[in-house]
Design a protein around this motif. Structure first.
Motif, mmCIF file in Angstrom:
data_model
loop_
_atom_site.group_PDB
_atom_site.id
_atom_site.type_symbol
_atom_site.label_atom_id
_atom_site.label_comp_id
_atom_site.label_asym_id
_atom_site.label_seq_id
_atom_site.Cartn_x
_atom_site.Cartn_y
_atom_site.Cartn_z
ATOM 1 N N HIS A 123 0.846 -1.194 0.000
ATOM 2 C CA HIS A 123 0.000 0.000 0.000
ATOM 3 C C HIS A 123 0.883 1.247 0.000
ATOM 4 O O HIS A 123 1.967 1.250 0.582
ATOM 5 N N SER A 124 0.400 2.287 -0.655
ATOM 6 C CA SER A 124 1.071 3.583 -0.631
ATOM 7 C C SER A 124 0.025 4.667 -0.856
ATOM 8 O O SER A 124 -1.125 4.371 -1.182
ATOM 9 N N VAL A 125 0.438 5.893 -0.663
ATOM 10 C CA VAL A 125 -0.413 7.038 -0.983
ATOM 11 C C VAL A 125 0.327 7.886 -2.008
ATOM 12 O O VAL A 125 1.542 7.763 -2.165
ATOM 13 N N PHE A 126 -0.415 8.717 -2.705
ATOM 14 C CA PHE A 126 0.213 9.557 -3.730
ATOM 15 C C PHE A 126 -0.501 10.885 -3.831
ATOM 16 O O PHE A 126 -1.673 11.025 -3.459
ATOM 17 N N GLN A 127 0.231 11.847 -4.337
ATOM 18 C CA GLN A 127 -0.324 13.102 -4.817
ATOM 19 C C GLN A 127 0.280 13.320 -6.187
ATOM 20 O O GLN A 127 1.468 13.064 -6.391
ATOM 21 N N MET A 128 -0.545 13.746 -7.110
ATOM 22 C CA MET A 128 -0.069 13.968 -8.471
ATOM 23 C C MET A 128 -0.609 15.301 -8.956
ATOM 24 O O MET A 128 -1.795 15.595 -8.807
ATOM 25 N N THR A 129 0.297 16.084 -9.529
ATOM 26 C CA THR A 129 -0.107 17.301 -10.213
ATOM 27 C C THR A 129 0.003 17.025 -11.698
ATOM 28 O O THR A 129 1.025 16.530 -12.172
ATOM 29 N N GLU A 130 -1.066 17.330 -12.392
ATOM 30 C CA GLU A 130 -1.104 17.160 -13.847
ATOM 31 C C GLU A 130 -1.207 18.561 -14.457
ATOM 32 O O GLU A 130 -2.010 19.369 -14.003
ATOM 33 N N TRP A 131 -0.385 18.809 -15.467
ATOM 34 C CA TRP A 131 -0.411 20.097 -16.169
ATOM 35 C C TRP A 131 -0.761 19.821 -17.613
ATOM 36 O O TRP A 131 -0.036 19.151 -18.323
ATOM 37 N N ARG A 132 -1.930 20.327 -18.017
ATOM 38 C CA ARG A 132 -2.383 20.082 -19.375
ATOM 39 C C ARG A 132 -2.980 21.357 -19.942
ATOM 40 O O ARG A 132 -3.913 21.909 -19.385
ATOM 41 N N GLN A 133 -2.402 21.816 -21.031
ATOM 42 C CA GLN A 133 -2.863 23.010 -21.742
ATOM 43 C C GLN A 133 -3.039 24.202 -20.799
ATOM 44 O O GLN A 133 -4.054 24.883 -20.821
ATOM 45 N N GLY A 134 -2.036 24.401 -19.937
ATOM 46 C CA GLY A 134 -2.034 25.560 -19.058
ATOM 47 C C GLY A 134 -2.914 25.440 -17.834
ATOM 48 O O GLY A 134 -3.054 26.402 -17.085
ATOM 49 N N THR A 135 -3.508 24.287 -17.615
ATOM 50 C CA THR A 135 -4.406 24.114 -16.483
ATOM 51 C C THR A 135 -3.888 23.016 -15.565
ATOM 52 O O THR A 135 -3.702 21.875 -16.002
ATOM 53 N N PRO A 136 -3.673 23.345 -14.286
ATOM 54 C CA PRO A 136 -3.233 22.307 -13.350
ATOM 55 C C PRO A 136 -4.430 21.520 -12.807
ATOM 56 O O PRO A 136 -5.539 22.042 -12.704
ATOM 57 N N ARG A 137 -4.189 20.256 -12.495
ATOM 58 C CA ARG A 137 -5.195 19.411 -11.850
ATOM 59 C C ARG A 137 -4.486 18.605 -10.777
ATOM 60 O O ARG A 137 -3.407 18.058 -11.015
ATOM 61 N N GLN A 138 -5.085 18.549 -9.619
ATOM 62 C CA GLN A 138 -4.536 17.786 -8.508
ATOM 63 C C GLN A 138 -5.299 16.482 -8.343
ATOM 64 O O GLN A 138 -6.530 16.465 -8.431
ATOM 65 N N MET A 139 -4.560 15.408 -8.122
ATOM 66 C CA MET A 139 -5.160 14.120 -7.803
ATOM 67 C C MET A 139 -4.426 13.552 -6.605
ATOM 68 O O MET A 139 -3.221 13.753 -6.456
ATOM 69 N N ALA A 140 -5.157 12.862 -5.773
ATOM 70 C CA ALA A 140 -4.547 12.243 -4.597
ATOM 71 C C ALA A 140 -5.345 11.000 -4.257
ATOM 72 O O ALA A 140 -6.520 10.871 -4.623
ATOM 73 N N GLY A 141 -4.689 10.096 -3.566
ATOM 74 C CA GLY A 141 -5.377 8.891 -3.143
ATOM 75 C C GLY A 141 -4.408 7.847 -2.658
ATOM 76 O O GLY A 141 -3.264 8.139 -2.299
ATOM 77 N N SER A 142 -4.896 6.631 -2.671
ATOM 78 C CA SER A 142 -4.068 5.503 -2.250
ATOM 79 C C SER A 142 -3.912 4.540 -3.416
ATOM 80 O O SER A 142 -4.740 4.498 -4.327
ATOM 81 N N ILE A 143 -2.833 3.789 -3.352
ATOM 82 C CA ILE A 143 -2.555 2.790 -4.392
ATOM 83 C C ILE A 143 -2.242 1.472 -3.703
ATOM 84 O O ILE A 143 -1.531 1.437 -2.702
ATOM 85 N N THR A 144 -2.791 0.417 -4.256
ATOM 86 C CA THR A 144 -2.461 -0.934 -3.815
ATOM 87 C C THR A 144 -1.820 -1.658 -4.983
ATOM 88 O O THR A 144 -2.405 -1.719 -6.062
ATOM 89 N N HIS A 145 -0.625 -2.145 -4.761
ATOM 90 C CA HIS A 145 0.076 -2.962 -5.753
ATOM 91 C C HIS A 145 0.062 -4.414 -5.303
ATOM 92 O O HIS A 145 0.190 -4.685 -4.104
ATOM 93 N N LYS A 146 -0.074 -5.317 -6.254
ATOM 94 C CA LYS A 146 0.233 -6.721 -6.027
ATOM 95 C C LYS A 146 1.476 -6.999 -6.859
ATOM 96 O O LYS A 146 1.469 -6.820 -8.081
ATOM 97 N N LEU A 147 2.542 -7.389 -6.171
ATOM 98 C CA LEU A 147 3.832 -7.568 -6.821
ATOM 99 C C LEU A 147 4.238 -9.033 -6.831
ATOM 100 O O LEU A 147 4.037 -9.752 -5.852
ATOM 101 N N VAL A 148 4.852 -9.435 -7.945
ATOM 102 C CA VAL A 148 5.376 -10.789 -8.120
ATOM 103 C C VAL A 148 6.897 -10.683 -8.145
ATOM 104 O O VAL A 148 7.451 -9.827 -8.840
ATOM 105 N N ALA A 149 7.551 -11.550 -7.385
ATOM 106 C CA ALA A 149 9.017 -11.535 -7.356
ATOM 107 C C ALA A 149 9.559 -11.776 -8.763
ATOM 108 O O ALA A 149 9.056 -12.621 -9.511
ATOM 109 N N HIS A 150 10.591 -10.997 -9.111
ATOM 110 C CA HIS A 150 11.229 -11.097 -10.422
ATOM 111 C C HIS A 150 12.714 -10.790 -10.226
ATOM 112 O O HIS A 150 13.099 -9.621 -10.170
#
Length: 177
Positions: A123-150
């Motif tokens: 589990h982790s949390v994130f914040q992301m700023t997206e910049w598209r055509q001069g307009t910023p957008r904020q996104m935030a939340g949590s992420i769950t990964h399922k990882l396989v050993a490699h």
């Protein structure tokens, strides 16, 4: 693959994982590497981080249990991730003129344990700023990964994104979160 009802999205009934400081550091570095690949638009590198049967999921409801019985903002297998990557990378894609820029912050990385198939749930949390055509957008939340050993690293078998405002009306989610 999209309708493969046998794909296990659950993260309950996990077996505990003993996490050393070294393993914790390597998990954090793996998630930071993933975020950097996405921010630098190295989408082919990001796709190489996945298992062939891996699924990318953005839930549309809080506490959504399954992508099969409720609509999701995204439920993508390898083919759909590749299609999106090619569209985002295509110089003729008018919706990416100029290209969308992102910057991610990943934190609170914790290993929850192993699922029934010995995939490591992180589990982790994130914040992301997206910049598209001069307009910023904020996104935030949590992420769950399922990882396989490699080797001495991992491959992503599932990435579930839970936006804090998942049930809001969203503009087009073009880039990968």
């Amino acid at each position: 693959m999209l309708l493969d009802l046998d794909f296990d999205v659950s993260t309950d009934s996990l077996r505990p994982a003993e996490i050393s400081l070294d393993l914790q550091h390597r998990l954090q570095q793996f998630l930071y590497l993933e975020a950097r690949a996405l921010d630098e638009r190295r989408l082919a590198d990001w796709l190489a981080m996945w298992t062939d049967d891996g699924m990318y999921w953005i839930a549309q409801a809080h506490d959504q249990q399954s992508p099969y019985d409720h609509i999701s903002l995204a439920w993508e297998d390898k083919m759909l991730r590749e299609v999106r990557m090619k569209r985002l990378s295509n110089a003729r894609n008018w919706s990416q003129q100029p290209v969308t820029r992102t910057s991610r912050l990943v934190g609170n990385v914790s290993a929850a344990g192993f699922d029934r198939s010995d995939k490591l749930v992180v589990h982790s949390v994130f914040q992301m700023t997206e910049w598209r055509q001069g307009t910023p957008r904020q996104m935030a939340g949590s992420i769950t990964h399922k990882l396989v050993a490699h080797g001495d690293s991992w491959k992503i078998n599932m990435k579930r994104v839970d936006l804090v405002n998942c049930d809001a009306v969203h503009d087009s989610l073009q880039v990968f979160i």
